[in-house]
Scaffold this motif. Structure first.
Motif, PDB file in Angstrom:
ATOM      1  N   GLN A 193      54.755  58.418  48.028  1.00 17.05           N
ATOM      2  CA  GLN A 193      54.715  60.096  48.619  1.00 17.05           C
ATOM      3  C   GLN A 193      53.687  60.361  49.612  1.00 17.05           C
ATOM      4  N   SER A 194      54.036  61.484  50.381  1.00 19.09           N
ATOM      5  CA  SER A 194      53.342  61.816  51.539  1.00 19.09           C
ATOM      6  C   SER A 194      51.945  61.953  51.260  1.00 19.09           C
ATOM      7  N   GLN A 195      51.460  62.229  50.017  1.00 14.57           N
ATOM      8  CA  GLN A 195      50.000  62.425  49.846  1.00 14.57           C
ATOM      9  C   GLN A 195      49.188  61.249  49.946  1.00 14.57           C
ATOM     10  N   PHE A 196      49.874  59.997  49.874  1.00 13.30           N
ATOM     11  CA  PHE A 196      49.110  58.751  50.109  1.00 13.30           C
ATOM     12  C   PHE A 196      49.556  58.065  51.444  1.00 13.30           C
ATOM     13  N   TYR A 197      48.744  57.154  51.939  1.00 16.38           N
ATOM     14  CA  TYR A 197      49.310  56.371  53.226  1.00 16.38           C
ATOM     15  C   TYR A 197      48.972  54.778  52.596  1.00 16.38           C
ATOM     16  N   ILE A 198      50.253  54.197  52.050  1.00 17.98           N
ATOM     17  CA  ILE A 198      50.422  52.909  51.671  1.00 17.98           C
ATOM     18  C   ILE A 198      51.568  52.464  52.229  1.00 17.98           C
ATOM     19  N   ILE A 199      51.438  51.177  52.869  1.00 15.12           N
ATOM     20  CA  ILE A 199      52.752  50.656  53.469  1.00 15.12           C
ATOM     21  C   ILE A 199      52.946  49.278  52.713  1.00 15.12           C
ATOM     22  N   ILE A 200      53.877  49.359  51.549  1.00 20.58           N
ATOM     23  CA  ILE A 200      53.902  48.292  50.753  1.00 20.58           C
ATOM     24  C   ILE A 200      54.395  46.879  51.285  1.00 20.58           C
ATOM     25  N   ALA A 201      55.111  46.925  52.434  1.00 22.34           N
ATOM     26  CA  ALA A 201      55.510  45.581  53.156  1.00 22.34           C
ATOM     27  C   ALA A 201      54.445  45.062  53.782  1.00 22.34           C
ATOM     28  N   LYS A 202      53.309  45.827  54.130  1.00 25.97           N
ATOM     29  CA  LYS A 202      52.337  45.329  55.058  1.00 25.97           C
ATOM     30  C   LYS A 202      51.096  45.277  54.288  1.00 25.97           C
ATOM     31  N   PRO A 214      42.211  35.042  46.881  1.00 26.13           N
ATOM     32  CA  PRO A 214      41.605  36.269  47.831  1.00 26.13           C
ATOM     33  C   PRO A 214      42.267  37.406  48.302  1.00 26.13           C
ATOM     34  N   GLU A 215      43.520  37.386  48.035  1.00 22.69           N
ATOM     35  CA  GLU A 215      44.239  38.425  48.261  1.00 22.69           C
ATOM     36  C   GLU A 215      45.701  38.618  47.654  1.00 22.69           C
ATOM     37  N   ILE A 216      46.209  39.913  47.383  1.00 23.33           N
ATOM     38  CA  ILE A 216      47.323  40.027  46.943  1.00 23.33           C
ATOM     39  C   ILE A 216      48.080  41.062  47.653  1.00 23.33           C
ATOM     40  N   SER A 217      49.357  40.621  48.257  1.00 28.14           N
ATOM     41  CA  SER A 217      50.163  41.761  48.823  1.00 28.14           C
ATOM     42  C   SER A 217      50.726  42.885  47.932  1.00 28.14           C
ATOM     43  N   TYR A 218      50.829  43.850  48.507  1.00 33.83           N
ATOM     44  CA  TYR A 218      51.241  44.876  47.736  1.00 33.83           C
ATOM     45  C   TYR A 218      52.891  44.627  47.176  1.00 33.83           C
ATOM     46  N   SER A 219      53.612  44.000  48.096  1.00 32.09           N
ATOM     47  CA  SER A 219      54.891  43.573  47.798  1.00 32.09           C
ATOM     48  C   SER A 219      54.948  42.561  46.385  1.00 32.09           C
ATOM     49  N   SER A 259      28.979  47.921  37.398  1.00 32.65           N
ATOM     50  CA  SER A 259      28.388  48.195  35.909  1.00 32.65           C
ATOM     51  C   SER A 259      29.621  48.335  35.098  1.00 32.65           C
ATOM     52  N   PRO A 260      30.539  47.453  34.888  1.00 28.81           N
ATOM     53  CA  PRO A 260      31.937  47.978  34.103  1.00 28.81           C
ATOM     54  C   PRO A 260      31.651  48.406  32.675  1.00 28.81           C
ATOM     55  N   THR A 261      32.474  49.480  32.650  1.00 30.52           N
ATOM     56  CA  THR A 261      32.794  49.805  31.264  1.00 30.52           C
ATOM     57  C   THR A 261      33.629  48.743  30.304  1.00 30.52           C
ATOM     58  N   VAL A 262      34.952  48.109  31.147  1.00 27.40           N
ATOM     59  CA  VAL A 262      35.294  47.168  30.329  1.00 27.40           C
ATOM     60  C   VAL A 262      35.581  46.056  31.327  1.00 27.40           C
ATOM     61  N   THR A 263      35.447  44.645  30.724  1.00 27.38           N
ATOM     62  CA  THR A 263      35.759  43.585  31.411  1.00 27.38           C
ATOM     63  C   THR A 263      37.023  42.834  30.933  1.00 27.38           C
ATOM     64  N   ALA A 264      38.037  42.629  31.767  1.00 25.74           N
ATOM     65  CA  ALA A 264      39.140  41.947  31.569  1.00 25.74           C
ATOM     66  C   ALA A 264      39.095  40.753  31.993  1.00 25.74           C
ATOM     67  N   SER A 265      39.348  39.520  31.093  1.00 24.47           N
ATOM     68  CA  SER A 265      39.147  38.114  31.210  1.00 24.47           C
ATOM     69  C   SER A 265      40.600  37.663  31.808  1.00 24.47           C
ATOM     70  N   VAL A 266      40.556  37.141  32.973  1.00 35.49           N
ATOM     71  CA  VAL A 266      41.750  36.481  33.374  1.00 35.49           C
ATOM     72  C   VAL A 266      41.578  35.138  33.952  1.00 35.49           C
ATOM     73  N   ASP A 267      42.565  34.334  33.905  1.00 35.03           N
ATOM     74  CA  ASP A 267      42.537  32.950  34.652  1.00 35.03           C
ATOM     75  C   ASP A 267      42.587  32.881  36.178  1.00 35.03           C
ATOM     76  N   PRO A 268      41.422  32.715  36.931  1.00 32.74           N
ATOM     77  CA  PRO A 268      41.429  32.815  38.354  1.00 32.74           C
ATOM     78  C   PRO A 268      42.469  31.733  39.002  1.00 32.74           C
ATOM     79  N   SER A 269      42.802  30.900  38.483  1.00 34.95           N
ATOM     80  CA  SER A 269      43.913  30.173  39.136  1.00 34.95           C
ATOM     81  C   SER A 269      45.312  30.444  38.929  1.00 34.95           C
ATOM     82  N   LYS A 270      45.611  31.583  38.002  1.00 29.47           N
ATOM     83  CA  LYS A 270      46.866  32.099  37.958  1.00 29.47           C
ATOM     84  C   LYS A 270      46.861  33.385  38.297  1.00 29.47           C
ATOM     85  N   LYS A 271      47.656  33.698  39.392  1.00 33.86           N
ATOM     86  CA  LYS A 271      47.664  35.225  39.897  1.00 33.86           C
ATOM     87  C   LYS A 271      48.486  36.114  38.895  1.00 33.86           C
TER      88      LYS A 271
END
Length: 257
Positions: A193-202, A153-158, A89-101
């Motif tokens: 930062q150490s408070q988060f566990y994210i590996i940008i390259a992976k 279907p997916e977007i890499s952090y990199s 139940s969104p408070t905001v809807t952002a329209s995007v072109d699904p064919s353009k990442k």
């Protein structure tokens, strides 16, 4: 003798006048802060929830305890390629072109940039509760509709961070998103930062999942008996379902919409 007493009385009256002036100034400042606080709240229809949040963060810092708790709500964002977010139940809807990442990347980067701006860009101390604890601000929870899921279907952090390296934030037109959010010119210089566990390259953003955009402050951060300056946490996007496992324990200071 009378002259001495008269001189002392005059000095006393001058001292009393100075004290009265100080009290008057304090009252004027306090009244102004409280007036601003209520002005920001009485007409929310004309002020976005993000602006209200930013105002409350500023007032908490400037009000020196005269203003209550933060008035910051989590934004529920649907990235729509023409459909709806069925389980959301969104408070905001952002329209995007699904064919353009790129449109999807820009929407995510803008939401992260808004989050950093709302909480003072690392310049305002909103962690006022005593004790060593991390305060997380859950700025946004986002979901992607089926059309976006199918085309992207997916977007890499990199990919996301490379986009942020080469595009400018609306909150700092002379800076890229990467410079504005992390003070870095290149993705390779970015240290999570150490408070988060994210590996940008992976790690990757799976558009079939909900994602949370989070910032925060490590209040009274210290090692042993040594108290260090508060550490401002940068803005990160993490899977909502993995929030408890992706971040170090703390408390959330944002409210549900």
């Amino acid at each position: 003798m009378r002259k001495i007493l008269k001189s002392r009385r005059e000095k006393s009256r001058k001292g009393e006048l100075t004290t009265q002036q100080i009290v008057t100034i304090i009252i004027i400042i306090a009244s102004f802060v409280i007036l601003l606080y209520f002005l920001f709240r009485i007409n929310p229809a004309e002020t976005s929830s993000k602006q209200i949040c930013y105002n409350s963060v500023v007032l908490m810092d400037k009000g020196s305890g005269l203003v209550g708790s933060l008035d910051c709500k989590t934004n529920y964002l649907c990235l729509s390629g023409g459909g709806s977010c069925a389980d959301f139940s969104p408070t905001v809807t952002a329209s995007v072109d699904p064919s353009k990442k790129e449109g999807v990347l820009k929407t995510i980067a803008d939401e992260m940039s808004d989050c950093w701006w709302m909480f003072g860009e690392g310049k305002i101390n909103y962690g006022t509760v005593e004790g060593t604890t991390i305060k997380y601000a859950l700025c946004s929870i986002m979901e992607f509709d089926k059309k976006v899921q199918e085309k992207t279907p997916e977007i890499s952090y990199s990919e996301l961070y490379e986009y942020m390296k080469t595009h400018q934030s609306s909150h700092a037109t002379s800076q890229s998103y990467l410079q504005y959010l992390y003070g870095a010119n290149d993705v390779s210089a970015l240290i999570v930062q150490s408070q988060f566990y994210i590996i940008i390259a992976k790690d990757k953003i799976d558009t079939k999942q909900k994602y949370s955009i989070i910032t925060g402050i490590d209040d009274n951060f210290g090692v042993g008996n040594v108290i260090l300056p508060d550490e401002y946490l940068k803005v990160y996007i993490i899977p909502t379902a993995e929030t408890s496992s992706k971040i170090v324990a703390g408390e959330f200071i944002t409210k549900a919409a």
